[in-house]
Design a protein around this motif. Structure first.
Motif, mmCIF file in Angstrom:
data_model
loop_
_atom_site.group_PDB
_atom_site.id
_atom_site.type_symbol
_atom_site.label_atom_id
_atom_site.label_comp_id
_atom_site.label_asym_id
_atom_site.label_seq_id
_atom_site.Cartn_x
_atom_site.Cartn_y
_atom_site.Cartn_z
ATOM 1 N N ILE A 73 -37.781 52.372 -46.181
ATOM 2 C CA ILE A 73 -37.578 51.462 -47.310
ATOM 3 C C ILE A 73 -37.587 52.230 -48.626
ATOM 4 O O ILE A 73 -36.744 52.022 -49.500
ATOM 5 C CB ILE A 73 -38.647 50.355 -47.302
ATOM 6 N N GLY A 74 -38.545 53.166 -48.767
ATOM 7 C CA GLY A 74 -38.589 53.957 -49.992
ATOM 8 C C GLY A 74 -37.366 54.833 -50.157
ATOM 9 O O GLY A 74 -36.769 54.907 -51.231
ATOM 10 N N GLY A 75 -36.956 55.501 -49.075
ATOM 11 C CA GLY A 75 -35.805 56.393 -49.157
ATOM 12 C C GLY A 75 -34.501 55.669 -49.383
ATOM 13 O O GLY A 75 -33.685 56.068 -50.217
ATOM 14 N N VAL A 76 -34.292 54.591 -48.642
ATOM 15 C CA VAL A 76 -33.038 53.847 -48.774
ATOM 16 C C VAL A 76 -32.969 53.139 -50.124
ATOM 17 O O VAL A 76 -31.922 53.117 -50.777
ATOM 18 C CB VAL A 76 -32.879 52.848 -47.614
ATOM 19 N N ALA A 77 -34.088 52.570 -50.562
ATOM 20 C CA ALA A 77 -34.102 51.916 -51.875
ATOM 21 C C ALA A 77 -33.782 52.915 -52.975
ATOM 22 O O ALA A 77 -33.099 52.588 -53.952
ATOM 23 C CB ALA A 77 -35.462 51.265 -52.121
ATOM 24 N N THR A 78 -34.262 54.158 -52.811
ATOM 25 C CA THR A 78 -33.935 55.198 -53.790
ATOM 26 C C THR A 78 -32.436 55.462 -53.826
ATOM 27 O O THR A 78 -31.820 55.541 -54.894
ATOM 28 C CB THR A 78 -34.685 56.494 -53.446
ATOM 29 N N SER A 79 -31.833 55.582 -52.653
ATOM 30 C CA SER A 79 -30.393 55.828 -52.592
ATOM 31 C C SER A 79 -29.598 54.656 -53.161
ATOM 32 O O SER A 79 -28.637 54.844 -53.912
ATOM 33 C CB SER A 79 -29.968 56.080 -51.138
ATOM 34 N N LEU A 80 -30.008 53.448 -52.808
ATOM 35 C CA LEU A 80 -29.321 52.273 -53.342
ATOM 36 C C LEU A 80 -29.489 52.193 -54.850
ATOM 37 O O LEU A 80 -28.586 51.772 -55.567
ATOM 38 C CB LEU A 80 -29.862 51.007 -52.675
ATOM 39 N N GLY A 81 -30.669 52.605 -55.317
ATOM 40 C CA GLY A 81 -30.903 52.623 -56.758
ATOM 41 C C GLY A 81 -29.990 53.607 -57.472
ATOM 42 O O GLY A 81 -29.433 53.305 -58.532
ATOM 43 N N PHE A 82 -29.834 54.805 -56.882
ATOM 44 C CA PHE A 82 -28.931 55.797 -57.463
ATOM 45 C C PHE A 82 -27.504 55.256 -57.543
ATOM 46 O O PHE A 82 -26.842 55.323 -58.586
ATOM 47 C CB PHE A 82 -28.933 57.067 -56.618
ATOM 48 N N ILE A 83 -27.026 54.733 -56.424
ATOM 49 C CA ILE A 83 -25.650 54.259 -56.384
ATOM 50 C C ILE A 83 -25.463 53.038 -57.276
ATOM 51 O O ILE A 83 -24.449 52.900 -57.972
ATOM 52 C CB ILE A 83 -25.250 53.940 -54.936
ATOM 53 N N PHE A 114 -36.119 45.926 -53.722
ATOM 54 C CA PHE A 114 -36.921 47.127 -53.988
ATOM 55 C C PHE A 114 -36.115 48.126 -54.806
ATOM 56 O O PHE A 114 -36.640 48.754 -55.730
ATOM 57 C CB PHE A 114 -37.367 47.743 -52.658
ATOM 58 N N ALA A 115 -34.834 48.271 -54.484
ATOM 59 C CA ALA A 115 -33.976 49.168 -55.248
ATOM 60 C C ALA A 115 -33.835 48.709 -56.695
ATOM 61 O O ALA A 115 -33.926 49.507 -57.634
ATOM 62 C CB ALA A 115 -32.593 49.257 -54.591
ATOM 63 N N ALA A 116 -33.621 47.409 -56.899
ATOM 64 C CA ALA A 116 -33.466 46.872 -58.252
ATOM 65 C C ALA A 116 -34.736 47.074 -59.069
ATOM 66 O O ALA A 116 -34.686 47.409 -60.259
ATOM 67 C CB ALA A 116 -33.111 45.383 -58.175
ATOM 68 N N ILE A 117 -35.889 46.899 -58.439
ATOM 69 C CA ILE A 117 -37.159 47.069 -59.145
ATOM 70 C C ILE A 117 -37.345 48.516 -59.591
ATOM 71 O O ILE A 117 -37.746 48.791 -60.731
ATOM 72 C CB ILE A 117 -38.326 46.610 -58.242
ATOM 73 N N LEU A 118 -37.077 49.468 -58.697
ATOM 74 C CA LEU A 118 -37.221 50.871 -59.068
ATOM 75 C C LEU A 118 -36.272 51.245 -60.200
ATOM 76 O O LEU A 118 -36.617 52.032 -61.089
ATOM 77 C CB LEU A 118 -36.973 51.764 -57.845
ATOM 78 N N MET A 119 -35.058 50.675 -60.181
ATOM 79 C CA MET A 119 -34.086 50.966 -61.239
ATOM 80 C C MET A 119 -34.563 50.447 -62.592
ATOM 81 O O MET A 119 -34.415 51.109 -63.618
ATOM 82 C CB MET A 119 -32.736 50.358 -60.893
ATOM 83 N N THR A 120 -35.143 49.253 -62.600
ATOM 84 C CA THR A 120 -35.605 48.680 -63.870
ATOM 85 C C THR A 120 -36.944 49.268 -64.303
ATOM 86 O O THR A 120 -37.282 49.273 -65.482
ATOM 87 C CB THR A 120 -35.751 47.154 -63.758
ATOM 88 N N LEU A 121 -37.705 49.792 -63.327
ATOM 89 C CA LEU A 121 -39.038 50.315 -63.632
ATOM 90 C C LEU A 121 -38.975 51.624 -64.397
ATOM 91 O O LEU A 121 -39.676 51.821 -65.381
ATOM 92 C CB LEU A 121 -39.818 50.509 -62.328
ATOM 93 N N GLY A 122 -38.149 52.538 -63.929
ATOM 94 C CA GLY A 122 -38.106 53.833 -64.598
ATOM 95 C C GLY A 122 -36.865 54.625 -64.315
ATOM 96 O O GLY A 122 -36.837 55.841 -64.502
ATOM 97 N N GLY A 123 -35.838 53.965 -63.818
ATOM 98 C CA GLY A 123 -34.569 54.634 -63.580
ATOM 99 C C GLY A 123 -34.679 55.729 -62.539
ATOM 100 O O GLY A 123 -35.415 55.623 -61.559
ATOM 101 N N LEU A 132 -37.230 56.493 -59.170
ATOM 102 C CA LEU A 132 -36.648 56.639 -57.834
ATOM 103 C C LEU A 132 -37.102 57.939 -57.188
ATOM 104 O O LEU A 132 -37.479 57.971 -56.016
ATOM 105 C CB LEU A 132 -35.117 56.605 -57.929
ATOM 106 N N GLN A 133 -37.093 59.037 -57.961
ATOM 107 C CA GLN A 133 -37.488 60.332 -57.421
ATOM 108 C C GLN A 133 -38.970 60.349 -57.060
ATOM 109 O O GLN A 133 -39.360 60.882 -56.014
ATOM 110 C CB GLN A 133 -37.180 61.430 -58.437
ATOM 111 N N ASP A 134 -39.804 59.777 -57.894
ATOM 112 C CA ASP A 134 -41.246 59.755 -57.614
ATOM 113 C C ASP A 134 -41.549 58.930 -56.375
ATOM 114 O O ASP A 134 -42.357 59.319 -55.531
ATOM 115 C CB ASP A 134 -42.010 59.177 -58.813
ATOM 116 N N ALA A 135 -40.908 57.787 -56.253
ATOM 117 C CA ALA A 135 -41.175 56.894 -55.127
ATOM 118 C C ALA A 135 -40.782 57.532 -53.808
ATOM 119 O O ALA A 135 -41.484 57.395 -52.793
ATOM 120 C CB ALA A 135 -40.434 55.568 -55.318
ATOM 121 N N VAL A 136 -39.679 58.261 -53.798
ATOM 122 C CA VAL A 136 -39.197 58.815 -52.526
ATOM 123 C C VAL A 136 -40.083 59.958 -52.054
ATOM 124 O O VAL A 136 -40.251 60.167 -50.847
ATOM 125 C CB VAL A 136 -37.731 59.267 -52.659
ATOM 126 N N ILE A 137 -40.667 60.718 -52.960
ATOM 127 C CA ILE A 137 -41.580 61.787 -52.550
ATOM 128 C C ILE A 137 -42.812 61.201 -51.879
ATOM 129 O O ILE A 137 -43.307 61.717 -50.868
ATOM 130 C CB ILE A 137 -41.966 62.654 -53.772
#
Length: 547
Positions: free
Chosen positions: A210-220, A472-481, A485-490
């Motif tokens: 979920i963390g990894g995929v949400a990060t990718s969806l956030g990037f795209i 989850f992707a939308a939240i990470l995007m609005t939280l800190g761009g 996303l990078q912090d969450a995936v690590i």
């Protein structure tokens, strides 16, 4: 008819669930989403703190584990264990469809996002491993070399090792389900795959995915939204971000419900055609001769420096040196390895799902060889063109990159080409379709994880996880761009490094015991004496066929 058939879709959904994995995985994710709406600052502080601890204490482990996985897969391609087959049936898909699905679902979304941007970052701020000044002509080669290092073998390797491990035990053993914990069958034991250890592995897999995929969806998603703003001046704001991701979630949910054959396979094939077409156009209209020379030298440098680049930790900082070296390594290499590791449960499960009937060598080659052959030209052509344009003053891409972020690089680059507006539209379409293939295949995998390994989870299950991933992707995007996303995936990916390493050890144990040791003789004792002792205490040599 079963009870699930009598109750319809809801009954099937309830019957198929692995309640422990589903409830813990869903509970952790939905809990974080709820906490975001209650106190977003607390979520951000928690992500920052956890990210700092992992970067400080586990960065070295990620580097070593990923390096060993690459070496093992290269050995599988050329070694005797490569002939081992995943099951007894013939492959379900043609090789090209298999490759396209593996590539599109594996990490192509990240390739599209970082292709035009990453080399520019390294051109401006090269790796401290190399004594090269930022913005110099030497930095152009190092920038592309570092980029193809990050995107060729290592990231793909962690997906592939999990795919081989899951597929081998699921298809070659009876009653072993198609789920992530099955990769550890030799360690957990075939009879303990429903035990506590297996459940913990599957729960970690769900959360990591979920963390990894949400990060990718956030990037795209951010790349798509940036394109709307950059090209047409449409600024959507945080609400618009959520709406766009919701719309994309609806698209990939439709593709996912259609299934692997009708949805994912067809869209993956379309993606690869458009991907290759855009790359070919960029090569023709870009600095073609320079790109050939650049790619040749960068590839040679990557091969030559592979070991040192893989294990570079910036250790001088610990001895009183420049801490920027370790910070650079954490920000790029460790981030990428953690991102790949967070995808490895989903990507591995999906690779296993489509690899039935193929040999270990074929899966390993496709996973790190064929995909690298597609990735290296993309980063050389698109990233090299961006660096060339910046270095020669054709375009100032670093300017918008610094103001808006990595998501703008593709649009700023294609704007400099003939028919730039058309290419930008094609690029945006590619972004969208890769978003869909990445999302629907990952959602399918999470659904499989929470149903105990069912190859065809119910539509309700798939839709539930599709909505959760999109939110989850939308939240990470609005939280800190991008930074969030990078912090969450690590945080989500680093713990799974040890699962991947355990899967590697399990495969070595399994293959050596059933298909013959490679380095040592069969009668060699790993621990203790190699001689047996009779009742009188006299040592005797092992018997042979000639005795």
């Amino acid at each position: 008819m079963s009870n699930a058939d009598d109750l319809g879709a809801v009954g099937r959904f309830r019957e198929e669930l692995d309640p422990i994995v589903f409830l813990f995985g869903a509970g952790l994710t939905v809990g974080l989403i709820a906490l975001y709406f209650v106190d977003s600052a607390l979520v951000q502080d928690g992500i920052d703190a956890a990210n700092g601890l992992i970067n400080q204490y586990l960065n070295w482990a990620l580097l070593i584990i990923v390096f060993l996985i690459v070496l093992f897969l290269l050995f599988l391609i050329v070694g005797p264990w490569g002939n081992i087959k995943l099951g007894d049936e013939s492959p379900e898909y043609s090789f090209l469809s298999f490759f396209a699905m593996l590539y599109s679902a594996g990490f192509a979304a990240g390739v599209v996002f970082w292709g035009p941007a990453e080399a520019l970052f390294y051109y401006d701020n090269p790796s401290p491993l190399f004594d090269v000044a930022g913005g110099s002509s030497e930095a152009m080669v190092i920038a592309v070399q570092q980029t193809i290092f990050h995107w060729a073998l290592p990231q793909l390797a962690v997906f592939t090792i999990m795919g081989i491990a899951i597929g081998y035990f699921a298809y070659n053993y009876e009653s072993v389900p198609l789920r992530v914990s099955s990769a550890l069958t030799p360690i957990l034991g075939k009879d303990n795959l429903d035990g506590v250890g297996a459940k913990i592995v599957d729960i970690i897999a769900v959360f990591a995915t979920i963390g990894g995929v949400a990060t990718s969806l956030g990037f795209i998603g951010s790349q798509f939204i940036t394109g709307l703003d950059y090209q047409w001046g449409i600024d959507l704001g945080d609400t618009g971000v959520i709406l766009v991701v919701t719309a994309m979630t609806l698209l990939f949910t439709i593709s996912m419900v259609l299934g692997v054959d009708k949805g994912i396979r067809r869209l993956s094939n379309f993606n690869m055609i458009m991907f290759v077409a855009l790359m070919a156009v960029a090569f023709v209209v870009g600095p073609s001769v320079f790109l050939v020379l650049l790619g040749t030298q960068a590839l040679g440098g990557m091969i030559t420096d592979f070991v040192s680049m893989s294990l570079f930790t910036g250790a001088g900082a610990m001895g009183g040196g420049d801490p920027a070296a370790t910070e650079w390594m954490n920000a790029w290499t460790v981030f990428y390895w953690a991102w790949a590791l967070s995808w490895s449960p989903f990507a591995g499960l999906f690779i296993a799902r489509i690899s039935k009937g193929r040999t270990v060598r074929e899966v390993a080659f496709t996973g790190i060889g064929a995909t690298s052959a597609a990735t290296i030209p993309w980063f050389t052509i698109v990233g090299g063109s961006a660096v060339w344009a910046q270095h020669n003053g054709t375009a100032d891409i670093l300017g918008p990159l610094g103001e808006i972020g990595a998501s703008v690089a593709g649009y700023a680059l294609f704007e400099t080409f003939p028919f730039g507006s058309v290419l930008m539209v094609v690029f945006m379409l590619l972004v969208t379709t890769f978003f869909i293939t990445s999302a629907d295949s990952s959602t399918l995998a999470v659904s499989m994880m929470t149903t105990g390994g069912k190859a065809e989870p119910s539509n309700i299950n798939r839709v539930f996880w599709g909505v959760v991933l999109g939110m989850f992707a939308a939240i990470l995007m609005t939280l800190g761009g991008v930074n969030a996303l990078q912090d969450a995936v690590i945080i989500t990916g680093a713990p799974f490094a040890f699962v991947c390493f355990a899967a590697l050890l399990g495969l070595v144990r399994e293959f050596s015991s059933k298909y013959g040791r490679v380095l040592l003789q069969e009668e060699t004792a790993i621990v203790g004496s190699s001689e047996s002792t009779d009742k009188s205490g006299t040592a005797t040599r092992p018997s042979t066929d000639d005795d």
